[in-house]
Design a protein around this motif. Structure first.
Motif, PDB file in Angstrom:
ATOM      1  N   GLU A  39      29.601  47.608  50.676  1.00 32.65           N
ATOM      2  CA  GLU A  39      29.299  46.595  49.660  1.00 32.65           C
ATOM      3  C   GLU A  39      27.864  46.756  49.160  1.00 32.65           C
ATOM      4  OE1 GLU A  39      32.158  42.874  50.730  1.00 32.65           O
ATOM      5  OE2 GLU A  39      30.571  43.311  52.171  1.00 32.65           O
ATOM      6  N   LYS A 102      29.822  38.327  43.398  1.00 32.80           N
ATOM      7  CA  LYS A 102      30.824  37.948  42.393  1.00 32.80           C
ATOM      8  C   LYS A 102      31.149  39.148  41.495  1.00 32.80           C
ATOM      9  CE  LYS A 102      31.148  33.583  40.782  1.00 32.80           C
ATOM     10  NZ  LYS A 102      32.350  33.418  41.549  1.00 32.80           N
ATOM     11  N   GLU A 103      30.113  39.897  41.103  1.00 38.41           N
ATOM     12  CA  GLU A 103      30.326  41.107  40.293  1.00 38.41           C
ATOM     13  C   GLU A 103      31.187  42.110  41.048  1.00 38.41           C
ATOM     14  OE1 GLU A 103      26.415  42.587  39.358  1.00 38.41           O
ATOM     15  OE2 GLU A 103      26.065  41.067  37.808  1.00 38.41           O
ATOM     16  N   GLU A 105      33.406  41.422  43.356  1.00 38.77           N
ATOM     17  CA  GLU A 105      34.773  40.877  43.363  1.00 38.77           C
ATOM     18  C   GLU A 105      35.475  41.183  42.062  1.00 38.77           C
ATOM     19  OE1 GLU A 105      35.166  36.649  44.434  1.00 38.77           O
ATOM     20  OE2 GLU A 105      33.975  37.182  46.214  1.00 38.77           O
ATOM     21  N   GLU A 106      34.762  40.961  40.941  1.00 39.05           N
ATOM     22  CA  GLU A 106      35.359  41.198  39.621  1.00 39.05           C
ATOM     23  C   GLU A 106      35.718  42.667  39.422  1.00 39.05           C
ATOM     24  OE1 GLU A 106      32.369  39.520  37.066  1.00 39.05           O
ATOM     25  OE2 GLU A 106      32.931  37.466  37.579  1.00 39.05           O
ATOM     26  N   GLN A 107      34.963  43.571  40.073  1.00 32.60           N
ATOM     27  CA  GLN A 107      35.248  45.007  39.963  1.00 32.60           C
ATOM     28  C   GLN A 107      36.244  45.460  41.026  1.00 32.60           C
ATOM     29  OE1 GLN A 107      31.400  46.962  40.281  1.00 32.60           O
ATOM     30  NE2 GLN A 107      30.483  45.483  38.890  1.00 32.60           N
ATOM     31  N   GLY A 108      36.715  44.511  41.849  1.00 33.98           N
ATOM     32  CA  GLY A 108      37.643  44.843  42.915  1.00 33.98           C
ATOM     33  C   GLY A 108      36.985  45.593  44.065  1.00 33.98           C
ATOM     34  N   LEU A 109      35.664  45.456  44.201  1.00 34.63           N
ATOM     35  CA  LEU A 109      34.929  46.223  45.220  1.00 34.63           C
ATOM     36  C   LEU A 109      34.481  45.363  46.403  1.00 34.63           C
ATOM     37  CD1 LEU A 109      32.712  48.427  42.869  1.00 34.63           C
ATOM     38  CD2 LEU A 109      34.757  49.131  44.139  1.00 34.63           C
ATOM     39  N   ARG A 110      34.767  44.066  46.339  1.00 34.53           N
ATOM     40  CA  ARG A 110      34.389  43.199  47.475  1.00 34.53           C
ATOM     41  C   ARG A 110      35.347  43.484  48.605  1.00 34.53           C
ATOM     42  NH1 ARG A 110      31.281  40.536  50.654  1.00 34.53           N
ATOM     43  NH2 ARG A 110      31.365  38.298  50.798  1.00 34.53           N
ATOM     44  N   SER A 112      37.349  42.917  51.942  1.00 34.28           N
ATOM     45  CA  SER A 112      37.862  41.871  52.797  1.00 34.28           C
ATOM     46  C   SER A 112      38.119  42.503  54.151  1.00 34.28           C
ATOM     47  CB  SER A 112      39.160  41.284  52.223  1.00 34.28           C
ATOM     48  OG  SER A 112      39.677  40.366  53.139  1.00 34.28           O
TER      49      SER A 112
END
Length: 114
Positions: A39, A102-103, A105-110, A112
């Motif tokens: 991350e 948040k950025e 997450e929006e790029q699908g890189l967060r 989990s």
């Protein structure tokens, strides 16, 4: 060396560590969210070895700790560090960094890591 000299020296070392913008930002992020190396790589757009070096320095100073979750190593702020109160005081003067996560997450890189 007197105890106060040792304290001054180690506090100066902590402040020197946090004088690096990347490490300071990492600590601010870890103040509200745990994170993994990948991350940080995505957030800072620097190499994984460079991120690992920053984390190692923060870990060696006792500011950050790691927890293994499956294949992931998750980093968090070490709240039992004797320097945690100093770090907390410093962090309250800095702008929130949640937008960076948040950025991701929006790029699908967060990640989990549950």
């Amino acid at each position: 060396m007197s105890e106060s000299t040792v304290e001054l020296e180690s506090t100066a070392n902590i402040l020197k560590l946090l004088g690096d913008k990347t490490r300071l930002t990492m600590i601010k992020i870890l103040d509200s969210h745990d994170a993994c190396v990948c991350e940080f790589v995505a957030i800072f757009k620097i190499s994984q070895p460079a991120i690992s070096q920053h984390i190692r320095k923060l870990k060696d100073a006792g500011l950050v700790r790691e927890t293994r979750r499956g294949q992931w190593i998750i980093y968090s702020l070490s709240k039992d560090s004797p320097y945690y109160p100093l770090v907390q005081d410093l962090l309250q003067h800095l702008p929130a960094q949640d937008f960076r996560l948040k950025e991701l997450e929006e790029q699908g890189l967060r990640i989990s890591c549950e």
